[in-house]
Design an enzyme around this catalytic site. Structure first.
Site, PDB file in Angstrom:
ATOM      1  N   GLU A  85      23.606  19.273  -5.828  1.00  0.00           N
ATOM      2  CA  GLU A  85      24.232  20.371  -6.579  1.00  0.00           C
ATOM      3  C   GLU A  85      23.846  20.323  -8.061  1.00  0.00           C
ATOM      4  OE1 GLU A  85      27.661  22.733  -5.342  1.00  0.00           O
ATOM      5  OE2 GLU A  85      28.556  20.821  -4.761  1.00  0.00           O
ATOM      6  N   ASN A 131      26.715  13.703  -6.080  1.00  0.00           N
ATOM      7  CA  ASN A 131      26.815  15.159  -6.204  1.00  0.00           C
ATOM      8  C   ASN A 131      27.412  15.435  -7.582  1.00  0.00           C
ATOM      9  OD1 ASN A 131      27.871  17.802  -6.294  1.00  0.00           O
ATOM     10  ND2 ASN A 131      27.848  17.943  -4.064  1.00  0.00           N
ATOM     11  N   ASP A 157      25.114  14.079  -0.051  1.00  0.00           N
ATOM     12  CA  ASP A 157      26.417  14.663   0.255  1.00  0.00           C
ATOM     13  C   ASP A 157      26.303  15.227   1.662  1.00  0.00           C
ATOM     14  OD1 ASP A 157      28.666  16.171   0.611  1.00  0.00           O
ATOM     15  OD2 ASP A 157      28.434  17.371  -1.211  1.00  0.00           O
ATOM     16  N   ASN A 190      28.804  16.180   3.624  1.00  0.00           N
ATOM     17  CA  ASN A 190      29.863  17.129   3.973  1.00  0.00           C
ATOM     18  C   ASN A 190      30.403  16.889   5.381  1.00  0.00           C
ATOM     19  OD1 ASN A 190      30.758  18.892   1.851  1.00  0.00           O
ATOM     20  ND2 ASN A 190      28.683  19.742   1.772  1.00  0.00           N
ATOM     21  N   ASP A 213      30.083  11.277   1.054  1.00  0.00           N
ATOM     22  CA  ASP A 213      28.811  10.941   0.404  1.00  0.00           C
ATOM     23  C   ASP A 213      28.356   9.593   0.958  1.00  0.00           C
ATOM     24  OD1 ASP A 213      28.583  13.097  -1.928  1.00  0.00           O
ATOM     25  OD2 ASP A 213      30.682  12.490  -1.708  1.00  0.00           O
ATOM     26  N   ASP A 216      33.566  16.650  -8.888  1.00  0.00           N
ATOM     27  CA  ASP A 216      34.578  16.339  -7.864  1.00  0.00           C
ATOM     28  C   ASP A 216      34.122  15.197  -6.943  1.00  0.00           C
ATOM     29  OD1 ASP A 216      32.698  18.244  -7.059  1.00  0.00           O
ATOM     30  OD2 ASP A 216      34.109  19.415  -5.869  1.00  0.00           O
ATOM     31  N   HIS A 217      32.866  14.752  -7.078  1.00  0.00           N
ATOM     32  CA  HIS A 217      32.348  13.632  -6.291  1.00  0.00           C
ATOM     33  C   HIS A 217      32.102  12.399  -7.162  1.00  0.00           C
ATOM     34  CE1 HIS A 217      30.977  15.995  -2.631  1.00  0.00           C
ATOM     35  NE2 HIS A 217      31.149  16.960  -3.508  1.00  0.00           N
TER      36      HIS A 217
END
Length: 257
Positions: free
Chosen positions: A34, A7, A146, A148, A218, A247-248
């Site tokens: 993303e 991501n 991802d 989530n 992930d 952030d990933h």
DNA sequence: ATGGTTGATTTTCAA
């Protein structure tokens, strides 16, 4: 064949980092999430210079997914979940050699009880039907992205906070993930690692990465037919250490051959 | 309970 999921949280911002990482890590296949780019803005020419072909499904501002493959064709491309009416660009699939790749950017869900949470569960139900069909057609299936969802307590830094009533770890979300795994899929990471505390996402806030306050959301799932070929899996934390990082961090699984 | 940060478009939304 090294297969990864990342991501990037805006490919516009992260393209130089993606290029550096492709050179360093040299994955054969990558699913991106993303990207936040409309298709006419996707940097396929820049990636082709590194030997990667791209297929992508994006939109302005939010979401957006892509699959890259190095020196290989991407065939039978499927954009979005078949038969599921969705304005958000969150799913893409393609075949690379004899392996089917499904790349998902699963809905975040905001908070339990919200409309976005209901959409997350509806979306995962649609994915279940799609993957059942994909598995019938393609026994050699990798589902990455991802998700989530943190699969279990080993995958969160603080299980007391990230509990049955919390987004990303709630009972219904974990049940939805288990339902996908019960189709005949395996969490590649858990084929090679038993322990707690290895994460793929750290909030930008509160110096979470420095303190390793993360979650493993992930995932790279492999089908029954590929389970014995999955010789390695892990998370490459390196890009999360870079200036202006996503952030990933990328998750990966390596298949024999 | 709130807020902290990043990204894309603003005067917030989404994560």
């Amino acid at each position: 064949m090294k297969i990864a999921s990342w991501n990037v949280n805006s490919l516009n911002v992260r393209l130089p980092q993606l290029q550096d990482w492709l050179r360093d890590f040299a994955p054969d296949v990558v699913g991106l999430q993303e990207t936040k780019l409309e298709d006419h803005r996707f940097p396929d020419a820049a990636l082709a210079e590194l030997g990667y072909r791209s297929v992508f499904h994006g939109q302005k501002t939010y979401n957006g997914v892509a699959i890259l493959a190095r020196e290989r064709a991407l065939d039978d491309v499927q954009v979005a979940i078949p038969g599921f009416d969705d304005v958000q660009a969150r799913a893409i699939a393609a075949t690379v050699n004899d392996v089917r790749i499904v790349n998902l950017y699963v809905v975040n869900g905001q908070d339990i009880g919200t409309e976005k949470y209901a959409y997350k569960l509806r979306w995962l139900d649609a994915v279940h039907g799609w993957l059942a069909d994909e598995l019938r057609k393609h026994p050699k299936l990798v589902v990455l992205g991802d998700f989530n969802i943190a699969p279990d307590d080993r995958d969160v830094h603080d299980p007391a906070t990230w509990n049955d009533d919390h987004i990303l770890t709630s009972t219904a979300e974990r049940a939805a993930l288990k339902r996908l795994l019960d189709l005949g899929l395996h969490d590649g990471f858990r084929l090679h690692h038993d322990g707690a505390g290895i994460f793929s996402w750290w909030d930008y806030r509160q110096a979470a990465f420095r303190r390793n306050l993360g979650l493993r959301i992930d995932l790279t799932l492999v089908s029954d037919a590929l389970k014995d070929d999955a010789v390695d899996a892990g998370i490459d934390r390196t890009p999360r250490t870079w200036e202006r990082a996503s952030d990933h961090a990328p998750a990966f699984v390596t298949l024999r051959g």
